[in-house]
Motif scaffolding. Sequence first.
Motif, PDB file in Angstrom:
ATOM      1  N   SER A 118       0.826  -1.212   0.000  1.00 27.46           N
ATOM      2  CA  SER A 118       0.000   0.000   0.000  1.00 27.46           C
ATOM      3  C   SER A 118       0.860   1.262   0.000  1.00 27.46           C
ATOM      4  N   ILE A 119       2.183   1.083  -0.044  1.00 26.72           N
ATOM      5  CA  ILE A 119       3.068   2.247   0.074  1.00 26.72           C
ATOM      6  C   ILE A 119       2.837   3.271  -1.042  1.00 26.72           C
ATOM      7  N   GLY A 120       2.392   2.766  -2.202  1.00 27.31           N
ATOM      8  CA  GLY A 120       2.132   3.661  -3.332  1.00 27.31           C
ATOM      9  C   GLY A 120       1.127   4.750  -2.991  1.00 27.31           C
ATOM     10  N   PHE A 121       0.208   4.446  -2.085  1.00 26.30           N
ATOM     11  CA  PHE A 121      -0.770   5.486  -1.705  1.00 26.30           C
ATOM     12  C   PHE A 121      -0.692   5.872  -0.230  1.00 26.30           C
ATOM     13  N   ASP A 122      -0.367   4.900   0.661  1.00 32.72           N
ATOM     14  CA  ASP A 122      -0.437   5.307   2.075  1.00 32.72           C
ATOM     15  C   ASP A 122       0.778   6.124   2.532  1.00 32.72           C
ATOM     16  N   GLN A 123       1.703   6.405   1.597  1.00 30.26           N
ATOM     17  CA  GLN A 123       2.801   7.313   1.970  1.00 30.26           C
ATOM     18  C   GLN A 123       2.246   8.708   2.278  1.00 30.26           C
ATOM     19  N   ARG A 124       1.014   8.963   1.858  1.00 26.65           N
ATOM     20  CA  ARG A 124       0.383  10.245   2.217  1.00 26.65           C
ATOM     21  C   ARG A 124       0.169  10.365   3.717  1.00 26.65           C
TER      22      ARG A 124
ATOM     23  N   PRO B 215      13.906   6.924   0.579  1.00 27.63           N
ATOM     24  CA  PRO B 215      13.843   5.775  -0.342  1.00 27.63           C
ATOM     25  C   PRO B 215      12.650   4.858  -0.066  1.00 27.63           C
ATOM     26  N   PHE B 216      11.472   5.217  -0.590  1.00 29.02           N
ATOM     27  CA  PHE B 216      10.292   4.359  -0.377  1.00 29.02           C
ATOM     28  C   PHE B 216      10.515   3.001  -1.026  1.00 29.02           C
ATOM     29  N   ARG B 217      10.182   1.928  -0.318  1.00 28.90           N
ATOM     30  CA  ARG B 217      10.401   0.572  -0.817  1.00 28.90           C
ATOM     31  C   ARG B 217       9.117  -0.239  -0.811  1.00 28.90           C
ATOM     32  N   THR B 218       8.763  -0.749  -1.979  1.00 31.87           N
ATOM     33  CA  THR B 218       7.544  -1.551  -2.109  1.00 31.87           C
ATOM     34  C   THR B 218       7.641  -2.849  -1.314  1.00 31.87           C
ATOM     35  N   ASP B 219       8.857  -3.400  -1.221  1.00 33.74           N
ATOM     36  CA  ASP B 219       8.989  -4.656  -0.474  1.00 33.74           C
ATOM     37  C   ASP B 219       8.709  -4.449   1.013  1.00 33.74           C
ATOM     38  N   LEU B 220       8.717  -3.199   1.459  1.00 32.31           N
ATOM     39  CA  LEU B 220       8.385  -2.932   2.864  1.00 32.31           C
ATOM     40  C   LEU B 220       6.899  -2.639   3.037  1.00 32.31           C
ATOM     41  N   GLU B 221       6.138  -2.867   1.981  1.00 30.82           N
ATOM     42  CA  GLU B 221       4.680  -2.917   2.047  1.00 30.82           C
ATOM     43  C   GLU B 221       3.967  -1.584   2.282  1.00 30.82           C
TER      44      GLU B 221
ATOM     45  N   ASP C 204      -8.921  -6.295   4.076  1.00 29.47           N
ATOM     46  CA  ASP C 204      -9.887  -5.562   3.251  1.00 29.47           C
ATOM     47  C   ASP C 204      -9.824  -4.067   3.544  1.00 29.47           C
ATOM     48  N   MET C 205      -9.589  -3.770   4.833  1.00 24.25           N
ATOM     49  CA  MET C 205      -9.683  -2.376   5.285  1.00 24.25           C
ATOM     50  C   MET C 205      -8.587  -1.491   4.705  1.00 24.25           C
ATOM     51  N   GLN C 206      -7.565  -2.099   4.152  1.00 26.55           N
ATOM     52  CA  GLN C 206      -6.528  -1.313   3.470  1.00 26.55           C
ATOM     53  C   GLN C 206      -7.112  -0.594   2.246  1.00 26.55           C
ATOM     54  N   GLU C 207      -8.257  -1.099   1.772  1.00 25.11           N
ATOM     55  CA  GLU C 207      -8.940  -0.486   0.613  1.00 25.11           C
ATOM     56  C   GLU C 207      -9.660   0.808   0.980  1.00 25.11           C
ATOM     57  N   ASP C 208      -9.593   1.204   2.237  1.00 24.15           N
ATOM     58  CA  ASP C 208     -10.276   2.438   2.643  1.00 24.15           C
ATOM     59  C   ASP C 208      -9.583   3.693   2.103  1.00 24.15           C
ATOM     60  N   LYS C 209      -8.234   3.631   2.005  1.00 22.48           N
ATOM     61  CA  LYS C 209      -7.485   4.870   1.839  1.00 22.48           C
ATOM     62  C   LYS C 209      -7.630   5.543   0.478  1.00 22.48           C
ATOM     63  N   GLU C 210      -7.438   4.784  -0.597  1.00 17.78           N
ATOM     64  CA  GLU C 210      -7.470   5.430  -1.913  1.00 17.78           C
ATOM     65  C   GLU C 210      -8.811   6.121  -2.168  1.00 17.78           C
ATOM     66  N   GLN C 211      -9.883   5.482  -1.685  1.00 14.23           N
ATOM     67  CA  GLN C 211     -11.208   6.073  -1.881  1.00 14.23           C
ATOM     68  C   GLN C 211     -11.317   7.408  -1.151  1.00 14.23           C
TER      69      GLN C 211
END
Length: 459
Positions: free
Chosen positions: A24-30, A77-83, A321-328
Amino acid sequence: TANQMWGGRFAEGPDAIMMAINASIGFDQRLYAQDIAGSRAHAAMLAATGILTPSDAEAIGEGLLTVLSEIETGGFPFRTDLEDIHMNVENRLKEIIGAPAGRLHTARSRNDQVAVDFRLWVRDQCDAAIEGLTALMRAFVAQAEAGADWVMPGFTHLQTAQPVTWGHHMLAYVEMFARDRSRFEDARRRMNECPLGAAALAGTGFPIDRQMTARALGFDRPTANSLDSVSDRDFALEFLAASSICAMHLSRFAEELVIWSSAQFRFVRLSDKWTTGSSIMPQKKNPDAAELLRAKIGRILGATVALFTVMKGLPLTYSKDMQEDKEQVFDAADTLMLGLAAMTGMVGDMTANRPMLAQAAASGFSTATDLADWLVRALNLPFRDAHHVTGTLVALAESTGCDLPDLSLAQMQGVHAGIRADVFDVLGVENSVRSRQSYGGTAPDQVRAQVARWKEILA
Ligand code: ARG
Protein backbone atom coordinates in the motif's frame (compact mmCIF):
# COMPACT_ATOMS: atom_id res chain seq x y z
CA THR A 1 14.35 -13.84 1.31
CA ALA A 2 11.87 -13.84 4.15
CA ASN A 3 10.42 -10.59 5.46
CA GLN A 4 12.49 -8.90 8.11
CA MET A 5 9.40 -7.93 10.15
CA TRP A 6 8.00 -11.44 10.47
CA GLY A 7 10.77 -13.53 8.90
CA GLY A 8 10.96 -15.76 11.95
CA ARG A 9 8.05 -17.84 10.79
CA PHE A 10 8.63 -17.55 7.03
CA ALA A 11 11.12 -19.46 4.89
CA GLU A 12 10.17 -17.83 1.56
CA GLY A 13 9.50 -14.26 0.44
CA PRO A 14 6.28 -13.20 -1.27
CA ASP A 15 5.48 -13.73 -4.93
CA ALA A 16 5.97 -10.61 -7.03
CA ILE A 17 2.25 -10.44 -7.75
CA MET A 18 1.52 -10.87 -4.05
CA MET A 19 3.69 -7.83 -3.46
CA ALA A 20 1.78 -5.87 -6.07
CA ILE A 21 -1.63 -6.64 -4.57
CA ASN A 22 -0.48 -6.37 -0.97
CA ALA A 23 1.68 -3.27 -0.91
CA SER A 24 0.00 0.00 0.00
CA ILE A 25 3.07 2.25 0.07
CA GLY A 26 2.13 3.66 -3.33
CA PHE A 27 -0.77 5.49 -1.70
CA ASP A 28 -0.44 5.31 2.08
CA GLN A 29 2.80 7.31 1.97
CA ARG A 30 0.38 10.24 2.22
CA LEU A 31 0.04 9.28 5.88
CA TYR A 32 3.73 9.82 6.64
CA ALA A 33 3.29 12.90 8.85
CA GLN A 34 0.50 11.27 10.85
CA ASP A 35 2.48 8.03 11.14
CA ILE A 36 5.51 9.83 12.50
CA ALA A 37 3.45 11.98 14.88
CA GLY A 38 1.74 8.83 16.18
CA SER A 39 5.05 7.03 16.65
CA ARG A 40 6.62 9.98 18.43
CA ALA A 41 3.68 10.21 20.83
CA HIS A 42 3.87 6.45 21.40
CA ALA A 43 7.64 6.51 22.09
CA ALA A 44 7.32 9.44 24.50
CA MET A 45 4.58 7.57 26.34
CA LEU A 46 6.67 4.37 26.48
CA ALA A 47 9.44 6.39 28.12
CA ALA A 48 7.09 8.15 30.55
CA THR A 49 5.69 4.81 31.70
CA GLY A 50 9.14 3.24 32.08
CA ILE A 51 8.59 0.76 29.24
CA LEU A 52 11.46 2.30 27.27
CA THR A 53 14.62 3.88 28.64
CA PRO A 54 14.79 7.65 28.21
CA SER A 55 17.81 7.30 25.93
CA ASP A 56 16.11 4.80 23.60
CA ALA A 57 13.00 6.97 23.46
CA GLU A 58 15.13 10.02 22.77
CA ALA A 59 16.96 8.26 19.93
CA ILE A 60 13.63 7.12 18.46
CA GLY A 61 12.06 10.57 18.73
CA GLU A 62 15.04 12.27 17.10
CA GLY A 63 15.43 9.59 14.45
CA LEU A 64 11.77 9.95 13.48
CA LEU A 65 12.33 13.67 12.92
CA THR A 66 15.19 12.82 10.58
CA VAL A 67 12.90 10.44 8.69
CA LEU A 68 10.27 13.18 8.51
CA SER A 69 12.67 15.66 6.98
CA GLU A 70 13.96 13.05 4.53
CA ILE A 71 10.41 12.46 3.33
CA GLU A 72 9.63 16.16 3.13
CA THR A 73 12.74 16.98 1.16
CA GLY A 74 12.09 14.13 -1.26
CA GLY A 75 15.13 12.09 -0.31
CA PHE A 76 13.32 9.18 1.29
CA PRO A 77 13.84 5.78 -0.34
CA PHE A 78 10.29 4.36 -0.38
CA ARG A 79 10.40 0.57 -0.82
CA THR A 80 7.54 -1.55 -2.11
CA ASP A 81 8.99 -4.66 -0.47
CA LEU A 82 8.39 -2.93 2.86
CA GLU A 83 4.68 -2.92 2.05
CA ASP A 84 3.34 0.19 3.74
CA ILE A 85 4.22 3.54 5.29
CA HIS A 86 4.49 2.06 8.78
CA MET A 87 7.19 -0.44 7.85
CA ASN A 88 8.98 2.00 5.56
CA VAL A 89 9.32 4.52 8.37
CA GLU A 90 10.36 1.95 10.96
CA ASN A 91 12.88 0.32 8.66
CA ARG A 92 14.47 3.65 7.83
CA LEU A 93 14.53 4.53 11.52
CA LYS A 94 16.52 1.35 12.11
CA GLU A 95 18.98 2.30 9.40
CA ILE A 96 19.46 5.68 11.06
CA ILE A 97 19.50 4.86 14.78
CA GLY A 98 20.14 1.11 14.85
CA ALA A 99 18.91 -1.25 17.56
CA PRO A 100 16.61 1.06 19.60
CA ALA A 101 14.33 1.29 16.56
CA GLY A 102 13.26 -2.28 17.24
CA ARG A 103 11.72 -1.19 20.55
CA LEU A 104 9.30 1.36 19.07
CA HIS A 105 6.72 -1.28 18.21
CA THR A 106 6.42 -2.42 21.86
CA ALA A 107 2.75 -2.43 22.95
CA ARG A 108 1.60 -1.51 19.45
CA SER A 109 0.41 -3.15 16.26
CA ARG A 110 0.02 -1.88 12.74
CA ASN A 111 -3.69 -2.29 13.38
CA ASP A 112 -3.93 0.48 15.93
CA GLN A 113 -1.14 2.35 14.15
CA VAL A 114 -3.03 2.61 10.86
CA ALA A 115 -6.25 3.39 12.70
CA VAL A 116 -4.68 6.37 14.43
CA ASP A 117 -2.82 7.57 11.32
CA PHE A 118 -5.93 7.49 9.20
CA ARG A 119 -8.08 9.17 11.82
CA LEU A 120 -5.58 11.99 12.11
CA TRP A 121 -5.60 12.38 8.34
CA VAL A 122 -9.38 12.37 8.01
CA ARG A 123 -9.64 14.78 10.94
CA ASP A 124 -7.42 17.24 9.04
CA GLN A 125 -9.65 16.84 6.00
CA CYS A 126 -12.71 17.68 8.08
CA ASP A 127 -10.94 20.88 9.10
CA ALA A 128 -10.09 21.62 5.47
CA ALA A 129 -13.68 21.01 4.40
CA ILE A 130 -14.96 23.29 7.17
CA GLU A 131 -12.57 26.00 6.04
CA GLY A 132 -13.42 25.53 2.36
CA LEU A 133 -17.13 25.65 3.10
CA THR A 134 -16.74 28.81 5.16
CA ALA A 135 -15.02 30.56 2.25
CA LEU A 136 -17.71 29.36 -0.13
CA MET A 137 -20.49 30.57 2.14
CA ARG A 138 -18.84 33.98 2.34
CA ALA A 139 -18.80 34.19 -1.46
CA PHE A 140 -22.53 33.41 -1.62
CA VAL A 141 -23.31 35.90 1.16
CA ALA A 142 -21.43 38.63 -0.75
CA GLN A 143 -23.55 37.89 -3.82
CA ALA A 144 -26.69 37.95 -1.66
CA GLU A 145 -25.77 41.26 -0.10
CA ALA A 146 -25.16 42.90 -3.47
CA GLY A 147 -28.41 41.62 -4.92
CA ALA A 148 -30.78 41.50 -1.95
CA ASP A 149 -33.49 43.24 -4.02
CA TRP A 150 -32.69 42.13 -7.57
CA VAL A 151 -35.73 40.32 -8.92
CA MET A 152 -35.48 37.07 -10.81
CA PRO A 153 -37.84 34.22 -11.56
CA GLY A 154 -38.17 31.49 -8.98
CA PHE A 155 -38.75 28.08 -10.49
CA THR A 156 -40.52 24.87 -9.76
CA HIS A 157 -40.21 22.11 -12.36
CA LEU A 158 -37.85 24.60 -14.06
CA GLN A 159 -41.02 26.47 -15.03
CA THR A 160 -41.50 30.07 -13.91
CA ALA A 161 -43.23 29.97 -10.54
CA GLN A 162 -43.05 33.27 -8.63
CA PRO A 163 -40.65 36.19 -8.62
CA VAL A 164 -37.90 35.91 -6.03
CA THR A 165 -34.81 37.92 -5.22
CA TRP A 166 -31.26 37.09 -6.29
CA GLY A 167 -30.12 37.42 -2.69
CA HIS A 168 -32.72 34.93 -1.56
CA HIS A 169 -31.57 32.40 -4.13
CA MET A 170 -27.92 32.84 -3.10
CA LEU A 171 -28.78 32.40 0.58
CA ALA A 172 -30.56 29.13 -0.17
CA TYR A 173 -27.10 27.73 -0.94
CA VAL A 174 -25.66 29.23 2.22
CA GLU A 175 -28.21 27.18 4.17
CA MET A 176 -27.14 24.01 2.35
CA PHE A 177 -23.43 24.59 2.83
CA ALA A 178 -23.98 25.50 6.48
CA ARG A 179 -25.60 22.11 7.01
CA ASP A 180 -22.65 20.52 5.23
CA ARG A 181 -20.27 22.36 7.49
CA SER A 182 -22.08 21.17 10.58
CA ARG A 183 -21.94 17.59 9.28
CA PHE A 184 -18.14 17.81 9.06
CA GLU A 185 -18.05 19.38 12.53
CA ASP A 186 -20.19 16.58 13.94
CA ALA A 187 -18.13 13.89 12.24
CA ARG A 188 -14.94 15.48 13.51
CA ARG A 189 -16.23 15.56 17.07
CA ARG A 190 -17.27 11.91 16.94
CA MET A 191 -14.03 10.70 15.37
CA ASN A 192 -11.82 12.55 17.83
CA GLU A 193 -11.01 9.53 20.00
CA CYS A 194 -7.61 7.87 19.92
CA PRO A 195 -7.36 4.17 18.97
CA LEU A 196 -3.64 4.00 19.72
CA GLY A 197 -2.99 1.45 22.44
CA ALA A 198 -5.63 -0.99 21.27
CA ALA A 199 -2.58 -2.83 19.91
CA ALA A 200 -3.45 -5.75 17.64
CA LEU A 201 -7.02 -6.03 18.92
CA ALA A 202 -7.06 -6.98 22.62
CA GLY A 203 -5.08 -4.19 24.25
CA THR A 204 -1.69 -4.88 25.80
CA GLY A 205 -0.12 -6.23 28.98
CA PHE A 206 2.37 -3.35 29.06
CA PRO A 207 1.45 -0.55 31.48
CA ILE A 208 0.79 2.02 28.75
CA ASP A 209 -0.89 5.39 29.29
CA ARG A 210 -3.51 5.86 26.62
CA GLN A 211 -4.67 9.17 28.04
CA MET A 212 -1.21 10.53 27.43
CA THR A 213 -0.99 9.54 23.76
CA ALA A 214 -4.57 10.65 23.16
CA ARG A 215 -3.78 14.07 24.59
CA ALA A 216 -0.49 14.39 22.72
CA LEU A 217 -2.23 13.78 19.40
CA GLY A 218 -5.04 16.24 20.06
CA PHE A 219 -7.76 13.67 20.72
CA ASP A 220 -10.47 14.25 23.30
CA ARG A 221 -9.99 10.80 24.86
CA PRO A 222 -8.85 7.26 24.04
CA THR A 223 -11.35 4.89 22.43
CA ALA A 224 -13.03 2.64 24.99
CA ASN A 225 -13.01 -0.76 23.29
CA SER A 226 -9.89 -2.18 21.71
CA LEU A 227 -11.79 -4.51 19.34
CA ASP A 228 -13.85 -1.63 17.99
CA SER A 229 -10.78 0.60 17.83
CA VAL A 230 -9.02 -1.47 15.19
CA SER A 231 -12.10 -2.44 13.19
CA ASP A 232 -13.93 0.88 13.06
CA ARG A 233 -13.92 2.93 9.87
CA ASP A 234 -17.10 4.88 10.67
CA PHE A 235 -15.05 8.07 10.77
CA ALA A 236 -14.07 7.60 7.13
CA LEU A 237 -17.61 6.69 6.13
CA GLU A 238 -19.00 9.75 7.87
CA PHE A 239 -16.46 11.93 6.13
CA LEU A 240 -17.45 10.39 2.79
CA ALA A 241 -21.16 10.72 3.51
CA ALA A 242 -20.79 14.38 4.43
CA SER A 243 -18.63 14.87 1.33
CA SER A 244 -21.23 13.22 -0.88
CA ILE A 245 -24.02 15.44 0.35
CA CYS A 246 -21.80 18.49 -0.05
CA ALA A 247 -20.81 17.42 -3.58
CA MET A 248 -24.49 16.96 -4.38
CA HIS A 249 -25.10 20.58 -3.34
CA LEU A 250 -22.16 21.72 -5.46
CA SER A 251 -23.61 19.85 -8.41
CA ARG A 252 -26.98 21.57 -8.04
CA PHE A 253 -25.54 25.05 -8.17
CA ALA A 254 -23.18 23.96 -10.93
CA GLU A 255 -26.20 22.88 -12.96
CA GLU A 256 -27.89 26.23 -12.33
CA LEU A 257 -24.76 27.98 -13.57
CA VAL A 258 -24.72 25.88 -16.71
CA ILE A 259 -28.35 26.78 -17.39
CA TRP A 260 -28.05 30.42 -16.35
CA SER A 261 -24.97 31.11 -18.45
CA SER A 262 -26.59 29.75 -21.62
CA ALA A 263 -27.62 32.10 -24.44
CA GLN A 264 -31.24 31.11 -23.79
CA PHE A 265 -31.16 32.29 -20.16
CA ARG A 266 -28.33 34.83 -19.90
CA PHE A 267 -28.92 35.21 -16.15
CA VAL A 268 -25.21 35.27 -15.32
CA ARG A 269 -21.89 35.95 -16.97
CA LEU A 270 -19.12 33.63 -15.80
CA SER A 271 -15.70 35.18 -15.84
CA ASP A 272 -13.04 34.12 -18.35
CA LYS A 273 -11.17 32.52 -15.47
CA TRP A 274 -13.75 29.75 -15.10
CA THR A 275 -14.68 29.10 -18.69
CA THR A 276 -13.07 27.80 -21.87
CA GLY A 277 -13.39 28.58 -25.55
CA SER A 278 -13.93 26.28 -28.48
CA SER A 279 -11.26 25.43 -31.01
CA ILE A 280 -13.81 25.65 -33.85
CA MET A 281 -16.70 27.88 -32.70
CA PRO A 282 -15.31 31.35 -32.02
CA GLN A 283 -18.38 32.58 -30.13
CA LYS A 284 -18.18 29.89 -27.45
CA LYS A 285 -17.59 30.41 -23.76
CA ASN A 286 -18.17 27.07 -22.16
CA PRO A 287 -18.87 26.69 -18.43
CA ASP A 288 -16.38 23.82 -18.04
CA ALA A 289 -15.66 24.35 -14.35
CA ALA A 290 -19.38 24.25 -13.60
CA GLU A 291 -19.84 21.15 -15.71
CA LEU A 292 -16.97 19.39 -13.95
CA LEU A 293 -18.39 20.36 -10.58
CA ARG A 294 -21.72 18.95 -11.69
CA ALA A 295 -19.92 15.67 -12.39
CA LYS A 296 -17.53 15.36 -9.42
CA ILE A 297 -20.29 13.99 -7.20
CA GLY A 298 -19.89 10.78 -9.22
CA ARG A 299 -16.42 10.14 -7.85
CA ILE A 300 -17.22 11.14 -4.31
CA LEU A 301 -20.41 9.13 -4.08
CA GLY A 302 -18.57 6.27 -5.81
CA ALA A 303 -15.92 6.33 -3.08
CA THR A 304 -18.65 6.27 -0.45
CA VAL A 305 -20.34 3.25 -1.98
CA ALA A 306 -16.95 1.55 -2.40
CA LEU A 307 -16.01 1.88 1.26
CA PHE A 308 -19.47 0.84 2.48
CA THR A 309 -19.11 -2.22 0.30
CA VAL A 310 -15.67 -2.98 1.74
CA MET A 311 -16.88 -2.65 5.34
CA LYS A 312 -20.19 -4.43 4.97
CA GLY A 313 -20.11 -7.89 6.48
CA LEU A 314 -16.49 -7.71 7.71
CA PRO A 315 -16.17 -9.76 10.88
CA LEU A 316 -14.34 -8.18 13.82
CA THR A 317 -11.66 -7.12 14.03
CA TYR A 318 -9.09 -5.94 11.47
CA SER A 319 -9.09 -7.55 8.03
CA LYS A 320 -6.80 -6.59 5.18
CA ASP A 321 -9.89 -5.56 3.25
CA MET A 322 -9.68 -2.38 5.28
CA GLN A 323 -6.53 -1.31 3.47
CA GLU A 324 -8.94 -0.49 0.61
CA ASP A 325 -10.28 2.44 2.64
CA LYS A 326 -7.48 4.87 1.84
CA GLU A 327 -7.47 5.43 -1.91
CA GLN A 328 -11.21 6.07 -1.88
CA VAL A 329 -11.01 8.62 0.91
CA PHE A 330 -7.90 10.27 -0.56
CA ASP A 331 -9.55 10.73 -3.93
CA ALA A 332 -12.84 11.91 -2.47
CA ALA A 333 -11.09 14.43 -0.21
CA ASP A 334 -8.92 15.78 -3.03
CA THR A 335 -11.96 16.06 -5.27
CA LEU A 336 -14.04 17.81 -2.64
CA MET A 337 -11.38 20.37 -1.70
CA LEU A 338 -10.73 21.19 -5.33
CA GLY A 339 -14.46 21.47 -5.96
CA LEU A 340 -15.01 23.81 -3.02
CA ALA A 341 -12.15 26.04 -4.13
CA ALA A 342 -13.38 26.12 -7.73
CA MET A 343 -16.94 26.93 -6.73
CA THR A 344 -15.76 29.66 -4.37
CA GLY A 345 -13.79 31.25 -7.20
CA MET A 346 -16.63 30.97 -9.66
CA VAL A 347 -19.26 32.39 -7.32
CA GLY A 348 -16.97 35.27 -6.42
CA ASP A 349 -16.35 36.12 -10.06
CA MET A 350 -19.80 35.67 -11.57
CA THR A 351 -21.89 38.65 -12.58
CA ALA A 352 -25.66 38.65 -12.45
CA ASN A 353 -27.32 40.10 -15.54
CA ARG A 354 -29.84 42.27 -13.72
CA PRO A 355 -31.91 43.49 -16.71
CA MET A 356 -32.23 39.93 -17.96
CA LEU A 357 -33.20 38.64 -14.53
CA ALA A 358 -35.82 41.37 -14.18
CA GLN A 359 -37.24 40.72 -17.61
CA ALA A 360 -37.44 36.99 -16.96
CA ALA A 361 -38.99 37.62 -13.55
CA ALA A 362 -41.83 39.57 -15.14
CA SER A 363 -42.63 37.04 -17.84
CA GLY A 364 -44.27 33.65 -17.67
CA PHE A 365 -47.25 34.94 -15.64
CA SER A 366 -45.01 34.93 -12.59
CA THR A 367 -47.38 37.12 -10.56
CA ALA A 368 -50.44 34.93 -11.08
CA THR A 369 -50.31 33.89 -7.42
CA ASP A 370 -50.24 37.55 -6.39
CA LEU A 371 -53.34 38.14 -8.50
CA ALA A 372 -55.15 35.22 -6.88
CA ASP A 373 -54.10 36.48 -3.43
CA TRP A 374 -55.46 39.95 -4.35
CA LEU A 375 -58.81 38.44 -5.29
CA VAL A 376 -58.91 36.78 -1.87
CA ARG A 377 -57.96 39.95 0.00
CA ALA A 378 -59.82 42.59 -2.02
CA LEU A 379 -62.92 40.66 -3.06
CA ASN A 380 -63.01 38.09 -0.29
CA LEU A 381 -63.12 35.22 -2.82
CA PRO A 382 -62.33 31.74 -1.48
CA PHE A 383 -58.77 30.91 -2.66
CA ARG A 384 -60.01 28.06 -4.85
CA ASP A 385 -62.34 30.44 -6.74
CA ALA A 386 -59.60 33.07 -6.96
CA HIS A 387 -57.30 30.42 -8.41
CA HIS A 388 -59.92 29.62 -11.06
CA VAL A 389 -60.52 33.27 -12.00
CA THR A 390 -56.77 33.86 -12.25
CA GLY A 391 -56.34 30.76 -14.38
CA THR A 392 -58.97 32.10 -16.77
CA LEU A 393 -57.11 35.44 -16.93
CA VAL A 394 -53.81 33.66 -17.63
CA ALA A 395 -55.47 31.70 -20.44
CA LEU A 396 -56.87 34.96 -21.84
CA ALA A 397 -53.46 36.64 -21.73
CA GLU A 398 -51.83 33.62 -23.28
CA SER A 399 -54.34 33.49 -26.13
CA THR A 400 -53.82 37.20 -26.86
CA GLY A 401 -50.05 36.78 -26.65
CA CYS A 402 -49.51 39.17 -23.75
CA ASP A 403 -48.55 38.99 -20.09
CA LEU A 404 -50.89 39.52 -17.13
CA PRO A 405 -50.12 43.23 -16.54
CA ASP A 406 -50.83 43.89 -20.25
CA LEU A 407 -54.50 42.93 -19.99
CA SER A 408 -56.87 45.92 -19.84
CA LEU A 409 -59.12 46.47 -16.86
CA ALA A 410 -62.11 45.87 -19.15
CA GLN A 411 -60.70 42.53 -20.24
CA MET A 412 -60.23 41.56 -16.61
CA GLN A 413 -63.68 42.68 -15.61
CA GLY A 414 -65.04 40.53 -18.41
CA VAL A 415 -63.74 37.55 -16.41
CA HIS A 416 -64.74 38.87 -12.97
CA ALA A 417 -66.82 42.05 -12.68
CA GLY A 418 -65.48 42.94 -9.22
CA ILE A 419 -61.87 43.48 -10.35
CA ARG A 420 -60.67 47.08 -9.79
CA ALA A 421 -57.77 49.15 -11.13
CA ASP A 422 -55.65 48.68 -8.01
CA VAL A 423 -55.19 45.06 -9.06
CA PHE A 424 -52.35 46.31 -11.26
CA ASP A 425 -50.31 47.12 -8.16
CA VAL A 426 -49.86 43.45 -7.36
CA LEU A 427 -49.02 42.45 -10.92
CA GLY A 428 -45.59 44.11 -10.74
CA VAL A 429 -42.70 41.88 -9.69
CA GLU A 430 -41.17 44.45 -7.33
CA ASN A 431 -44.37 44.61 -5.32
CA SER A 432 -44.65 40.87 -5.48
CA VAL A 433 -41.30 40.19 -3.84
CA ARG A 434 -41.70 43.06 -1.39
CA SER A 435 -44.96 41.55 -0.16
CA ARG A 436 -43.39 38.21 0.77
CA GLN A 437 -42.43 39.29 4.27
CA SER A 438 -43.09 36.02 6.05
CA TYR A 439 -40.05 34.80 8.00
CA GLY A 440 -37.62 33.24 5.54
CA GLY A 441 -39.53 34.73 2.62
CA THR A 442 -38.04 36.39 -0.45
CA ALA A 443 -38.74 40.06 0.46
CA PRO A 444 -35.58 42.18 0.27
CA ASP A 445 -35.95 43.13 3.95
CA GLN A 446 -36.01 39.47 4.90
CA VAL A 447 -32.98 38.81 2.73
CA ARG A 448 -31.08 41.70 4.28
CA ALA A 449 -31.88 40.40 7.76
CA GLN A 450 -30.55 36.95 6.79
CA VAL A 451 -27.45 38.46 5.21
CA ALA A 452 -26.77 40.27 8.49
CA ARG A 453 -27.25 37.02 10.42
CA TRP A 454 -24.85 35.11 8.17
CA LYS A 455 -22.24 37.84 8.22
CA GLU A 456 -22.22 37.61 11.97
CA ILE A 457 -21.98 33.80 11.92
CA LEU A 458 -19.21 33.87 9.35
CA ALA A 459 -17.25 36.76 10.85
N1 ARG B 1 -1.34 -1.20 5.34
C1 ARG B 1 -2.27 -1.70 6.29
C2 ARG B 1 -3.61 -1.00 6.11
O1 ARG B 1 -3.67 -0.03 5.45
C3 ARG B 1 -1.76 -1.46 7.64
C4 ARG B 1 -2.29 -2.40 8.68
C5 ARG B 1 -1.75 -3.74 8.44
N2 ARG B 1 -2.03 -4.62 9.53
C6 ARG B 1 -1.88 -5.90 9.37
N3 ARG B 1 -2.11 -6.63 10.40
N4 ARG B 1 -1.57 -6.44 8.23
O2 ARG B 1 -4.62 -1.43 6.61
